[in-house]
Design an enzyme around this catalytic site. Sequence first.
Site: not given
Length: 374
Positions: A121, A143, A227, A237, A245, A248
């Site tokens: 976990r 991410k 960032k 997000e 993005n 992107h």
Amino acid sequence: MQTVTVALGERSYTIHIGQGALDEVGQVLAQLPVTKKALVVTQPAIAAAYGDRVLQSLRAQGFAAETFEVLDAEEAKSLDWLERLYNRAVELRLDRRSPMIALGGGVVGDLAGFAAATYMRGVPFVQIPTTLLAQVDSSIGGKTAINHPRGKNLIGAFYQPRLVLIDVDTLQTLSERELRSGLAEVVKYGVIAKPDLFELLEGCTTEGLRQDGALLTRVIRDCCQIKADVVAVDEHETGIRAILNFGHTFGHAIEAAGGFSTYTHGEAVAIGMVWVTDLSQRMGLCQPELLARVKRLLQSLGLPIALKARIEGIRETILLDKKAVAGRLRFITVERLGQVSIRDDVPSQLVGEIIEEGLSAHSLSKEEVPIGAT
Ligand SMILES: NC(=O)c1ccc[n+]([C@@H]2O[C@H](COP(=O)([O-])OP(=O)(O)OC[C@H]3O[C@@H](n4cnc5c(N)ncnc54)[C@H](O)[C@@H]3O)[C@@H](O)[C@H]2O)c1
Ligand SMILES: [Zn+2]
């Protein structure tokens, strides 16, 4: 050594950036509440170049450190490799406070990050990114993901690292194509938030930058800072993080239409940034000079500004994207350097035009100019 903080309350962490940072991982990690058993996830070529230094630095601080090498390909982000990684962690009896360390590019970081998020976990996760893309982008922000046969990054989690350690010297061994690819993201940061970074790049060449460790440190720190600031206000997000993005929406579609092999991510994003700046200009949001400037910079860094050949499926992929965002096309448009907006109101006809013209533009390449034309 430069540092940038990602401010996320109890989950805040520091990004250390500098030359020779690899030799400090043991020392820095020893300051954190972790047990002295670490697993370094990497790839064979990276292990050969940098593995020993990382292991030595860890062992010098009393860590029992082992490595696990994964396939050097996007396919390593799979359930199969995830299972092998869990097996290694179990075999080594890693406990809930044993750090899992990603030493490599975005592939290693995404896989190891997801493993760290889920093993017991969640165990402490450390990123030591070695590609420019990973140093300015994928190692920061939490991410993590593996791929599903039906889609990239479909299975994943938001899971922040405890520490990011960037040794800019590792870029010395990176291929030129990968280095340029990462530079596309650097240009992106210049456009969305830092005009002086954009200007600085206008005076650089790819190789000149690679050879200047102090300049690389500064450039990478600037990107990490942007960032970090964005992630600190919108970790998951739901809003502003989408500005990362820029380029992107088109970029992902170009990358996918090229079967993820014709263009690297950065190359596809470079073309995507040109297209979306063109789109912005046609919507009357920015001056035509900005488009010329973006193209000139990307070209000078050796990045593509148009497709190499006609490819099918770009429009379809964009439409698929459209379904994902409640039936609306989402683009990050640019007004001027340092000023972008998240828009759901871009006319789809204009998007169609940009794609169609982009698909035809390659026919203007040198090889195809009719004989006699000048
Ligand atoms: N998590 C995120 O926020 C995020 C963001 C962007 C991209 N990504 C993911 O990142 C992945 C792409 O990452 P990438 O571009 O770093 O590719 P990558 O990890 O495949 O690395 C590219 C190549 O460079 C090699 N390499 C790495 N470091 C090196 C070094 N210092 N010297 C020599 N060779 C080296 C690798 O072994 C590999 O062959 C994709 O899977 C993408 O989905 C994730
Ligand atoms: Zn990107």
